[in-house]
Design a protein around this motif. Structure first.
Motif, PDB file in Angstrom:
ATOM      1  N   UNK A  67      18.088   5.620   9.914  1.00  0.00           N
ATOM      2  CA  UNK A  67      18.992   5.756  11.064  1.00  0.00           C
ATOM      3  C   UNK A  67      19.375   7.224  11.264  1.00  0.00           C
ATOM      4  N   UNK A  68      19.376   7.615  12.515  1.00  0.00           N
ATOM      5  CA  UNK A  68      19.733   8.995  12.853  1.00  0.00           C
ATOM      6  C   UNK A  68      20.948   9.012  13.756  1.00  0.00           C
ATOM      7  N   UNK A  69      21.178  10.155  14.330  1.00  0.00           N
ATOM      8  CA  UNK A  69      22.322  10.287  15.236  1.00  0.00           C
ATOM      9  C   UNK A  69      22.057   9.551  16.545  1.00  0.00           C
ATOM     10  N   UNK A  70      23.094   9.088  17.162  1.00  0.00           N
ATOM     11  CA  UNK A  70      23.042   8.362  18.448  1.00  0.00           C
ATOM     12  C   UNK A  70      22.043   7.207  18.412  1.00  0.00           C
ATOM     13  N   UNK A  71      22.045   6.470  17.320  1.00  0.00           N
ATOM     14  CA  UNK A  71      21.219   5.263  17.160  1.00  0.00           C
ATOM     15  C   UNK A  71      19.721   5.543  17.261  1.00  0.00           C
ATOM     16  N   UNK A  72      19.321   6.773  17.080  1.00  0.00           N
ATOM     17  CA  UNK A  72      17.894   7.105  17.085  1.00  0.00           C
ATOM     18  C   UNK A  72      17.349   6.911  15.676  1.00  0.00           C
ATOM     19  N   UNK A  73      16.205   6.303  15.588  1.00  0.00           N
ATOM     20  CA  UNK A  73      15.574   6.037  14.296  1.00  0.00           C
ATOM     21  C   UNK A  73      14.515   7.096  14.058  1.00  0.00           C
ATOM     22  N   UNK A  74      14.600   7.724  12.900  1.00  0.00           N
ATOM     23  CA  UNK A  74      13.599   8.715  12.514  1.00  0.00           C
ATOM     24  C   UNK A  74      12.687   8.081  11.473  1.00  0.00           C
ATOM     25  N   UNK A  75      11.418   8.415  11.564  1.00  0.00           N
ATOM     26  CA  UNK A  75      10.423   7.866  10.634  1.00  0.00           C
ATOM     27  C   UNK A  75       9.967   8.967   9.683  1.00  0.00           C
ATOM     28  N   UNK A  76       9.876   8.586   8.410  1.00  0.00           N
ATOM     29  CA  UNK A  76       9.488   9.514   7.352  1.00  0.00           C
ATOM     30  C   UNK A  76       8.316   8.892   6.588  1.00  0.00           C
ATOM     31  N   UNK A  77       7.390   9.756   6.178  1.00  0.00           N
ATOM     32  CA  UNK A  77       6.248   9.282   5.387  1.00  0.00           C
ATOM     33  C   UNK A  77       6.679   8.787   4.022  1.00  0.00           C
ATOM     34  N   UNK A  78       5.969   7.794   3.517  1.00  0.00           N
ATOM     35  CA  UNK A  78       6.121   7.328   2.130  1.00  0.00           C
ATOM     36  C   UNK A  78       4.748   7.404   1.495  1.00  0.00           C
ATOM     37  N   UNK A  79       4.681   8.012   0.335  1.00  0.00           N
ATOM     38  CA  UNK A  79       3.372   8.203  -0.289  1.00  0.00           C
ATOM     39  C   UNK A  79       2.971   7.073  -1.236  1.00  0.00           C
ATOM     40  N   UNK A  80       3.903   6.233  -1.655  1.00  0.00           N
ATOM     41  CA  UNK A  80       3.604   5.217  -2.673  1.00  0.00           C
ATOM     42  C   UNK A  80       2.419   4.311  -2.299  1.00  0.00           C
ATOM     43  N   UNK A  81       2.370   3.737  -1.093  1.00  0.00           N
ATOM     44  CA  UNK A  81       1.214   2.879  -0.780  1.00  0.00           C
ATOM     45  C   UNK A  81      -0.102   3.649  -0.771  1.00  0.00           C
ATOM     46  N   UNK A  82      -0.067   4.904  -0.336  1.00  0.00           N
ATOM     47  CA  UNK A  82      -1.279   5.728  -0.320  1.00  0.00           C
ATOM     48  C   UNK A  82      -1.748   5.989  -1.745  1.00  0.00           C
ATOM     49  N   UNK A  83      -0.804   6.183  -2.665  1.00  0.00           N
ATOM     50  CA  UNK A  83      -1.154   6.403  -4.071  1.00  0.00           C
ATOM     51  C   UNK A  83      -1.795   5.151  -4.668  1.00  0.00           C
ATOM     52  N   UNK A  84      -1.301   3.974  -4.279  1.00  0.00           N
ATOM     53  CA  UNK A  84      -1.914   2.721  -4.746  1.00  0.00           C
ATOM     54  C   UNK A  84      -3.347   2.628  -4.229  1.00  0.00           C
ATOM     55  N   UNK A  85      -3.556   2.970  -2.955  1.00  0.00           N
ATOM     56  CA  UNK A  85      -4.910   2.948  -2.385  1.00  0.00           C
ATOM     57  C   UNK A  85      -5.812   3.947  -3.102  1.00  0.00           C
ATOM     58  N   UNK A  86      -5.279   5.108  -3.458  1.00  0.00           N
ATOM     59  CA  UNK A  86      -6.063   6.097  -4.201  1.00  0.00           C
ATOM     60  C   UNK A  86      -6.433   5.569  -5.584  1.00  0.00           C
ATOM     61  N   UNK A  87      -5.505   4.876  -6.241  1.00  0.00           N
ATOM     62  CA  UNK A  87      -5.799   4.284  -7.551  1.00  0.00           C
ATOM     63  C   UNK A  87      -6.900   3.233  -7.427  1.00  0.00           C
ATOM     64  N   UNK A  88      -6.836   2.452  -6.356  1.00  0.00           N
ATOM     65  CA  UNK A  88      -7.859   1.438  -6.112  1.00  0.00           C
ATOM     66  C   UNK A  88      -9.226   2.102  -5.944  1.00  0.00           C
ATOM     67  N   UNK A  89      -9.285   3.164  -5.149  1.00  0.00           N
ATOM     68  CA  UNK A  89     -10.550   3.866  -4.930  1.00  0.00           C
ATOM     69  C   UNK A  89     -11.056   4.520  -6.209  1.00  0.00           C
ATOM     70  N   UNK A  90     -10.137   5.077  -6.995  1.00  0.00           N
ATOM     71  CA  UNK A  90     -10.536   5.707  -8.256  1.00  0.00           C
ATOM     72  C   UNK A  90     -11.133   4.679  -9.206  1.00  0.00           C
ATOM     73  N   UNK A  91     -10.524   3.497  -9.278  1.00  0.00           N
ATOM     74  CA  UNK A  91     -11.058   2.431 -10.141  1.00  0.00           C
ATOM     75  C   UNK A  91     -12.423   1.988  -9.641  1.00  0.00           C
ATOM     76  N   UNK A  92     -12.563   1.881  -8.343  1.00  0.00           N
ATOM     77  CA  UNK A  92     -13.847   1.497  -7.759  1.00  0.00           C
ATOM     78  C   UNK A  92     -14.902   2.555  -8.069  1.00  0.00           C
ATOM     79  N   UNK A  93     -14.535   3.807  -7.967  1.00  0.00           N
ATOM     80  CA  UNK A  93     -15.468   4.904  -8.266  1.00  0.00           C
ATOM     81  C   UNK A  93     -15.889   4.860  -9.728  1.00  0.00           C
ATOM     82  N   UNK A  94     -14.931   4.579 -10.626  1.00  0.00           N
ATOM     83  CA  UNK A  94     -15.278   4.485 -12.050  1.00  0.00           C
ATOM     84  C   UNK A  94     -16.280   3.354 -12.287  1.00  0.00           C
TER      85      UNK A  94
END
Length: 127
Positions: A67-94
């Motif tokens: 939540x931001x000022x004047x009821x405006x919603x701001x969006x922020x990146x989250x890296x956790x799901x991307x890190x899970x996808x990277x772990x999946x790809x790394x396991x697949x590569x192994x």
């Protein structure tokens, strides 16, 4: 591989499959948190389309709504799901690295190994 990791990775890959969602994520990565209106001003995508894409990205966990000022919603990146996808790809590569290395070694040995004489030449038969 635990099924939850695979499910999260699948959702990330589905989200990343769309070029508009990738553009939104890239804009957030380069410009920091933003509202849907801010993103619409930076990208050739309508605000309504951006809002729909942001909803999917939030559902997957790639962005969070703050939540931001004047009821405006701001969006922020989250890296956790991307890190899970990277772990999946790394396991697949192994999983692929071992068999691919073995194949490469086999092909290298075959290419540099002793050459064999065709059967008809070894018997003294010539065409």
């Amino acid at each position: 591989m635990p099924p939850d990791i695979e499910a999260i990775a699948e959702q990330v890959f589905i989200a990343l499959a769309d070029p508009s969602r990738r553009a939104i994520l890239a804009a957030l990565a380069s410009g920091g948190p933003a509202t849907a209106t801010d993103l619409a001003n930076r990208l050739p995508i309508t605000r309504q389309a951006i809002a729909k894409h942001l909803a999917l990205l939030a559902e997957v966990g790639l962005v969070t709504a703050e939540p931001g000022e004047r009821r405006r919603v701001r969006y922020r990146l989250r890296s956790a799901p991307m890190q899970v996808a990277q772990q999946f790809l790394a396991a697949l590569a192994r999983d692929w690295d071992g068999p691919l290395d073995a194949l490469k070694d086999h092909l290298d040995r075959s290419a540099s190994g002793p050459t064999t004489t065709p059967l008809h030449e070894s018997r003294g038969q010539h065409d």
